[in-house]
Every structure is written in C-alpha cells, then in structure tokens.
Design a protein around this motif. Structure first.
Motif, PDB file in Angstrom:
ATOM      1  N   MET A 273     -11.293   1.044  -0.506  1.00 19.61           N
ATOM      2  CA  MET A 273      -9.941   1.739  -0.703  1.00 19.61           C
ATOM      3  C   MET A 273      -9.193   0.478  -1.451  1.00 19.61           C
ATOM      4  SD  MET A 273      -8.739   3.452   2.957  1.00 19.61           S
ATOM      5  CE  MET A 273      -9.697   4.892   3.448  1.00 19.61           C
ATOM      6  N   ARG A 274      -8.238   0.839  -2.324  1.00 28.45           N
ATOM      7  CA  ARG A 274      -7.245   0.015  -2.985  1.00 28.45           C
ATOM      8  C   ARG A 274      -6.130  -0.198  -2.045  1.00 28.45           C
ATOM      9  NH1 ARG A 274      -7.681  -1.584  -7.995  1.00 28.45           N
ATOM     10  NH2 ARG A 274      -9.305   0.167  -8.259  1.00 28.45           N
ATOM     11  N   TRP A 275      -5.698  -1.380  -2.258  1.00 31.43           N
ATOM     12  CA  TRP A 275      -4.493  -1.653  -1.348  1.00 31.43           C
ATOM     13  C   TRP A 275      -3.254  -1.163  -2.331  1.00 31.43           C
ATOM     14  CZ3 TRP A 275      -2.650  -7.179   0.248  1.00 31.43           C
ATOM     15  CH2 TRP A 275      -1.592  -6.971   1.381  1.00 31.43           C
ATOM     16  N   GLY A 276      -2.455  -0.478  -1.745  1.00 32.26           N
ATOM     17  CA  GLY A 276      -1.172  -0.024  -2.434  1.00 32.26           C
ATOM     18  C   GLY A 276      -1.412   1.434  -3.018  1.00 32.26           C
ATOM     19  N   TYR A 277      -0.221   2.188  -3.054  1.00 33.88           N
ATOM     20  CA  TYR A 277      -0.070   3.375  -3.389  1.00 33.88           C
ATOM     21  C   TYR A 277       0.476   3.205  -4.868  1.00 33.88           C
ATOM     22  CZ  TYR A 277      -0.218   6.134   0.980  1.00 33.88           C
ATOM     23  OH  TYR A 277      -0.627   6.666   2.309  1.00 33.88           O
ATOM     24  N   ALA A 278      -0.019   3.764  -5.799  1.00 37.14           N
ATOM     25  CA  ALA A 278       0.352   3.540  -7.046  1.00 37.14           C
ATOM     26  C   ALA A 278       1.714   4.327  -7.410  1.00 37.14           C
ATOM     27  CB  ALA A 278      -0.698   4.216  -7.953  1.00 37.14           C
ATOM     28  N   ARG A 279       2.653   3.869  -8.300  1.00 39.11           N
ATOM     29  CA  ARG A 279       3.753   4.117  -8.884  1.00 39.11           C
ATOM     30  C   ARG A 279       3.534   4.484 -10.068  1.00 39.11           C
ATOM     31  NH1 ARG A 279       8.864   1.427  -5.954  1.00 39.11           N
ATOM     32  NH2 ARG A 279       7.648  -0.665  -5.440  1.00 39.11           N
ATOM     33  N   GLY A 280       4.556   5.355 -10.771  1.00 41.33           N
ATOM     34  CA  GLY A 280       4.539   5.505 -12.114  1.00 41.33           C
ATOM     35  C   GLY A 280       4.834   4.181 -12.961  1.00 41.33           C
TER      36      GLY A 280
ATOM     37  N   PRO B 200       2.793  -1.735  -6.977  1.00 45.01           N
ATOM     38  CA  PRO B 200       2.405  -0.535  -5.849  1.00 45.01           C
ATOM     39  C   PRO B 200       3.178  -0.793  -4.577  1.00 45.01           C
ATOM     40  CG  PRO B 200       0.822  -2.247  -6.039  1.00 45.01           C
ATOM     41  CD  PRO B 200       1.644  -2.734  -6.996  1.00 45.01           C
ATOM     42  N   ILE B 201       3.322   0.325  -3.887  1.00 46.42           N
ATOM     43  CA  ILE B 201       3.814   0.089  -2.392  1.00 46.42           C
ATOM     44  C   ILE B 201       2.769  -0.128  -1.617  1.00 46.42           C
ATOM     45  CG2 ILE B 201       4.833   1.790  -0.750  1.00 46.42           C
ATOM     46  CD1 ILE B 201       5.824   3.523  -2.904  1.00 46.42           C
ATOM     47  N   ILE B 202       2.834  -1.228  -0.855  1.00 46.94           N
ATOM     48  CA  ILE B 202       1.692  -1.900   0.172  1.00 46.94           C
ATOM     49  C   ILE B 202       2.115  -1.841   1.391  1.00 46.94           C
ATOM     50  CG2 ILE B 202       1.295  -3.293  -1.912  1.00 46.94           C
ATOM     51  CD1 ILE B 202       2.560  -5.621  -0.326  1.00 46.94           C
ATOM     52  N   ASN B 203       3.142  -1.446   1.891  1.00 44.24           N
ATOM     53  CA  ASN B 203       3.571  -1.371   3.411  1.00 44.24           C
ATOM     54  C   ASN B 203       4.325  -0.363   3.474  1.00 44.24           C
ATOM     55  OD1 ASN B 203       2.504  -3.963   3.776  1.00 44.24           O
ATOM     56  ND2 ASN B 203       4.004  -5.165   2.985  1.00 44.24           N
ATOM     57  N   ALA B 204       4.393   0.248   4.837  1.00 43.40           N
ATOM     58  CA  ALA B 204       5.315   1.453   5.532  1.00 43.40           C
ATOM     59  C   ALA B 204       5.707   0.824   6.755  1.00 43.40           C
ATOM     60  CB  ALA B 204       4.452   2.618   5.457  1.00 43.40           C
ATOM     61  N   ARG B 205       6.992   1.235   6.915  1.00 45.20           N
ATOM     62  CA  ARG B 205       7.490   0.858   8.479  1.00 45.20           C
ATOM     63  C   ARG B 205       6.947   2.013   9.304  1.00 45.20           C
ATOM     64  NH1 ARG B 205      12.508  -1.978   8.960  1.00 45.20           N
ATOM     65  NH2 ARG B 205      12.776  -3.232   7.372  1.00 45.20           N
ATOM     66  N   SER B 206       6.352   1.287  10.412  1.00 49.09           N
ATOM     67  CA  SER B 206       5.745   2.381  11.429  1.00 49.09           C
ATOM     68  C   SER B 206       6.704   3.084  12.190  1.00 49.09           C
ATOM     69  CB  SER B 206       5.078   1.346  12.459  1.00 49.09           C
ATOM     70  OG  SER B 206       5.703   0.579  13.044  1.00 49.09           O
ATOM     71  N   GLU B 207       8.205   2.508  12.203  1.00 45.54           N
ATOM     72  CA  GLU B 207       8.881   3.452  13.014  1.00 45.54           C
ATOM     73  C   GLU B 207       9.449   4.583  12.151  1.00 45.54           C
ATOM     74  OE1 GLU B 207      10.335  -1.125  13.261  1.00 45.54           O
ATOM     75  OE2 GLU B 207       9.312   0.288  11.847  1.00 45.54           O
ATOM     76  N   THR B 208       9.527   4.574  10.991  1.00 44.74           N
ATOM     77  CA  THR B 208       9.768   5.578  10.069  1.00 44.74           C
ATOM     78  C   THR B 208       8.945   6.309   9.121  1.00 44.74           C
ATOM     79  OG1 THR B 208      10.662   4.099   8.330  1.00 44.74           O
ATOM     80  CG2 THR B 208      12.374   4.563   9.924  1.00 44.74           C
TER      81      THR B 208
ATOM     82  N   ALA C 216      -9.159   6.451  -2.821  1.00 46.04           N
ATOM     83  CA  ALA C 216      -8.460   6.203  -1.544  1.00 46.04           C
ATOM     84  C   ALA C 216      -7.581   4.886  -1.969  1.00 46.04           C
ATOM     85  CB  ALA C 216      -9.374   6.188  -0.388  1.00 46.04           C
ATOM     86  N   ALA C 217      -6.268   5.290  -1.642  1.00 49.40           N
ATOM     87  CA  ALA C 217      -5.443   3.913  -1.556  1.00 49.40           C
ATOM     88  C   ALA C 217      -4.652   3.758  -0.397  1.00 49.40           C
ATOM     89  CB  ALA C 217      -4.331   3.994  -2.688  1.00 49.40           C
ATOM     90  N   PHE C 218      -4.477   2.667   0.377  1.00 51.20           N
ATOM     91  CA  PHE C 218      -3.583   2.560   1.647  1.00 51.20           C
ATOM     92  C   PHE C 218      -2.639   1.830   1.454  1.00 51.20           C
ATOM     93  CE2 PHE C 218      -6.420  -1.237   1.561  1.00 51.20           C
ATOM     94  CZ  PHE C 218      -5.882  -2.063   2.043  1.00 51.20           C
ATOM     95  N   VAL C 219      -1.710   1.902   2.558  1.00 54.82           N
ATOM     96  CA  VAL C 219      -0.653   0.870   2.925  1.00 54.82           C
ATOM     97  C   VAL C 219      -0.693   0.483   4.326  1.00 54.82           C
ATOM     98  CG1 VAL C 219       1.063   2.178   1.277  1.00 54.82           C
ATOM     99  CG2 VAL C 219       0.924   2.944   3.646  1.00 54.82           C
ATOM    100  N   ILE C 220      -0.282  -0.625   4.603  1.00 58.82           N
ATOM    101  CA  ILE C 220      -0.297  -1.398   5.904  1.00 58.82           C
ATOM    102  C   ILE C 220       0.893  -0.924   6.636  1.00 58.82           C
ATOM    103  CG2 ILE C 220      -0.296  -3.428   7.114  1.00 58.82           C
ATOM    104  CD1 ILE C 220      -2.109  -4.650   4.745  1.00 58.82           C
ATOM    105  N   LEU C 221       0.754  -0.786   7.813  1.00 58.75           N
ATOM    106  CA  LEU C 221       2.292  -0.307   8.885  1.00 58.75           C
ATOM    107  C   LEU C 221       2.489  -1.619   9.151  1.00 58.75           C
ATOM    108  CD1 LEU C 221       1.007   2.928  10.698  1.00 58.75           C
ATOM    109  CD2 LEU C 221       2.382   2.770   8.507  1.00 58.75           C
TER     110      LEU C 221
END
Length: 197
Positions: free
Chosen positions: A60-67, A71-79, A142-147
C-alpha cells in the motif's frame, strides 16, 4: 504528525519477516520498502482483510492522492468516521501498518532535534490505518492514511498529536469491520519511549 516512521532492518521480528515472505510469494515485495525511514508516498507492507475476509499483507502507498499538492497522510481518529473522505475506510477498509519507531522533531530546540518514539518494550508495533483504492495510470492501487489521537503526556512537548498504536491483543480486532472502531481505538497504547537521535 505522523510524517515519518521507521522499519528496522536489524533484529527483524519473526512476525514482520513472515509479512514480507507472504508478499514475496505473491511477487509483490519488489515494490515494497522493507527497511529504513518511510516517507509519505512510499509503498510499504500493510495488513488488511482480503475479499474472503482473511487477514493478509498487501503493498500500500502512504497517503491519499489529491489533484494537486501533497498527499493526505493522517486522519484524526475522533472525527474520521464523520468525514466523507474517511467514512468508508472507518466502516470497512481498515489496515495495520507495521513499524519500529516513528519520528517527531523538537522544534523549540535550536537546531531542531529528531526523536524516535515507540511504545515501551516494543520492537515492532502496529499503527492503525484506513485505506481506499485509487486509480494510478491503468490500475487500482491501495493507499492508506494513519489515524492520529491526542499525544500522550510524556511526548506532548514534541507534538500535540500521535499515531494510534494498537496493542497486539487488539490489532486483529481493528481489521474486523463488525467491531466498533471507537471501542478498539480507546485501547490504543500511550506509554512511550522517547529517544533523541
């Protein structure tokens, strides 16, 4: 946070060797970073459910691609469960990312000092992530972000956030979409070792 992590190439735990061996049997290891410092957009090994529900390693590649832009590499677990970009991942596309350390920089020092962090007593641990499939050229990847979560008190001087690190006893529970993600995330490890580099 978390913008870099590390996979040790020395004294590799048997569990991690097995993950790499499974990828090699499927001819997927060549594209995977197996040791050293991991940067956003690197392709690494991650555990996720196969279509049949079996836990398997995937590249898997680290980070959601943007136009455009980074890339977006993290996401807040709370939201994350409430955000359209991450909702599907929280519901049914969860993954585990093996790591040996992650890095934070003490910006208040001059010059800034890099610190390696890991849960106390762990040679390897799992970061909680979510993933999606993205079109790259002529194939899906597949691309992932870390919570992330609020930082443990002993590392708050470095950053106010830290990755969600799951204990071994809860790691596989994270991958089961029938389990409530909030209950599993509540068991995240927080006692950290901090080592200036």
């Amino acid at each position: 946070m978390c913008g870099r992590y590390h996979i040790s190439g020395e004294d590799v735990p048997e569990e991690l060797r097995d993950i790499f061996a499974q990828l090699e049997r499927r001819n997927a290891l060549a594209s995977v970073k197996t040791a050293g410092e991991v940067f956003p957009t690197d392709v690494v090994a991650a555990l996720a459910n196969s279509r049949s529900g079996e836990v398997r390693p995937f590249a898997m590649r680290w980070g959601y691609a943007r136009g455009h832009g980074r890339p977006i590499i993290n996401a807040r677990s709370e939201t994350a469960a409430a955000k359209p970009l991450f909702r599907d991942g929280m519901l049914r596309r969860r993954c585990l990312i093996p790591a040996s350390d992650y890095f934070e920089w003490q910006r208040s020092a001059n010059p800034s000092v890099r610190h390696a962090l890991r849960p106390r007593g762990c040679k390897m641990f799992y970061l909680a992530g979510i993933y999606r499939l993205e079109k790259r050229e002529d194939r899906l990847e597949a691309a992932f972000v870390i919570l992330t979560r609020p930082a443990a008190p002993e590392i708050a001087f470095l950053h106010d956030r830290m990755p969600v690190i799951l204990p071994q006893s809860r790691a596989l529970d994270w991958l089961n979409p029938a389990n409530d993600p909030e209950q599993i995330l509540a068991d995240a490890l927080a006692q950290m070792e901090v080592r200036p580099q």
